[in-house]
Structures are given as C-alpha cells and as structure tokens.
Design a protein around this motif. Structure first.
Motif, PDB file in Angstrom:
ATOM      1  N   GLY A 175     -47.057  38.127  90.526  1.00 26.12           N
ATOM      2  CA  GLY A 175     -48.422  38.512  90.183  1.00 26.12           C
ATOM      3  C   GLY A 175     -49.267  38.918  91.372  1.00 26.12           C
ATOM      4  N   THR A 176     -50.445  38.323  91.445  1.00 21.79           N
ATOM      5  CA  THR A 176     -51.402  38.693  92.493  1.00 21.79           C
ATOM      6  C   THR A 176     -50.912  38.293  93.881  1.00 21.79           C
ATOM      7  OG1 THR A 176     -52.601  36.608  92.125  1.00 21.79           O
ATOM      8  CG2 THR A 176     -53.365  38.557  90.926  1.00 21.79           C
ATOM      9  N   GLU A 177     -50.053  37.279  93.956  1.00 22.82           N
ATOM     10  CA  GLU A 177     -49.538  36.872  95.267  1.00 22.82           C
ATOM     11  C   GLU A 177     -48.646  37.958  95.846  1.00 22.82           C
ATOM     12  OE1 GLU A 177     -47.626  33.092  95.048  1.00 22.82           O
ATOM     13  OE2 GLU A 177     -49.516  32.000  95.334  1.00 22.82           O
ATOM     14  N   LEU A 237     -48.920  41.153  95.216  1.00 26.51           N
ATOM     15  CA  LEU A 237     -49.834  42.210  95.623  1.00 26.51           C
ATOM     16  C   LEU A 237     -50.495  41.862  96.948  1.00 26.51           C
ATOM     17  CD1 LEU A 237     -51.395  44.831  95.089  1.00 26.51           C
ATOM     18  CD2 LEU A 237     -53.033  43.489  93.737  1.00 26.51           C
ATOM     19  N   ALA A 238     -50.913  40.597  97.089  1.00 24.01           N
ATOM     20  CA  ALA A 238     -51.548  40.156  98.329  1.00 24.01           C
ATOM     21  C   ALA A 238     -50.582  40.278  99.503  1.00 24.01           C
ATOM     22  CB  ALA A 238     -52.025  38.712  98.188  1.00 24.01           C
TER      23      ALA A 238
END
Length: 205
Positions: free
Chosen positions: A142-144, A146-147
């Motif tokens: 998920g967002t991790e 992307l980060a």
C-alpha cells in the motif's frame, strides 16, 4: 515515514558512485551548460525505472507469492557484495573530475542524447532500480510501498540537482581521492546495514 527513509537511504547509496553519468552531470554543472535539463532528465529516467520496478514487482507478486522472500535474500546478497565493493573502493579511491566525463553536447539536443546514452546503456542501472529497488519495494504494501519508491526518487533528485548546481563548489572536493574514500566507506556502511536488516527480517519472519 520509515519506508520513505529506507527508500531514501537505499536510493542514495546506489546512486552515489563514481561513474560516467555522474561525471557528465558534474561536467555540465562546471560548464553551466543545460544544467537543469540534464539533471531533470536523469531524475525522470530514475523515477520511471523505480516506478516500473515497484509496480512490476507488485503485479508479479500475485503470480509468485514467494517472490518477496526470494527478492529479500537476493537483495541482501547483492547489497552485501555492493558494500564489500564500496569498502574495497575506499581502500583504492579514485577521483571525479570534469575530464572523466563524456564530452558535453554542443547544444541542448546533444546534451540530452548524451544523458540518455549514459543513463540507459548501463546495465547496472536496471539491476539497481528495476530489480533491486523493485524487489525491496515488494516488501512493503500500500502506501508504504509508495513511500519507499518516493523516497528513492527523492534521493535521485537531491543527488542530481545537488551535483549539477553545486558542481563548482563540489569539484575540488570530488577531485580529492581522500574525499571519495570517506564517501565510499559511508556507502558501504549504508549497504551493509540494509543487507543485515533484510536478513534479520527474513529470519524473524
């Protein structure tokens, strides 16, 4: 935030090395020729390859569930070897001067074509960005993820723009073999630390 810092550290460790691309960016900075265009193209290429690696591994993960483990162990082995190479380079430092780079293009088109060639005709760039960074990005979800990818892209942007625009001040520093010895030693420590963290995460999992 942790994933972004990991991506930033890994991206910085992989990109900071003596090579034709960095030498060319430095030379363009010293000559103040198409500095923004050259640095921006390098950043765009890196960002595209990083995104391709992160996105591609995400899709491949659905077909091969064990891929993250394979990538983690493979990444740990590669990073361990990379750290040893950096430590070896620290013992035999080189120097980065304008003369080490390719001759700059006489115009914008020539400069961009040279940048493309130096960026894309090096097989190691695909190993570093698509395979290694993409494989490690698969450890996140998920967002991790992307980060992590954005962190690696940020490292690329900071390095290329910093090298290009700070060339006149950085040139004496990079011409000193002792400075490269310290830098190579730092890169080796970063790579070794990430490799160890991957091994620990796999053994604890």
């Amino acid at each position: 935030m942790t994933a972004a810092i990991a991506g930033l550290g890994l991206g910085a460790g992989l990109i900071i090395a003596i090579g034709a691309q960095n030498a060319y960016v430095l030379r363009q900075g010293l000559r103040r020729q198409h500095v923004f265009a050259v640095a921006s193209l390098c950043c765009v290429i890196d960002a595209g390859l990083i995104a391709l690696g992160a996105g591609g591994f995400a899709s491949l993960l659905q077909a091969v569930p064990s891929l993250p483990d394979i990538a983690a162990w493979g990444g740990a082995a590669f990073l361990g070897a990379y750290s040893l190479r950096s430590f070896h380079a620290a013992l035999k430092p080189g120097s980065l001067t304008p003369e080490n780079g390719e001759a700059p293009g006489a115009n914008l088109r020539g400069a961009l074509l040279t940048t493309l060639a130096l960026s894309l005709l090096n097989p190691h760039v695909y190993l570093d960005t698509v395979i290694l960074l993409g494989g490690i990005a698969a450890q996140y979800v998920g967002t991790e993820r992307l980060a992590f990818a954005l962190g690696a892209m940020a490292a690329s942007a900071i390095w290329f723009y910093g090298l290009a625009y700070g060339a006149r001040r950085l040139a004496p520093f990079f011409a000193n073999p002792r400075s490269w010895r310290l830098l190579d030693a730092f890169v080796g420590c970063v790579m070794a630390a990430i490799a160890i963290s991957l091994v620990i995460s796999q053994l604890s999992g």
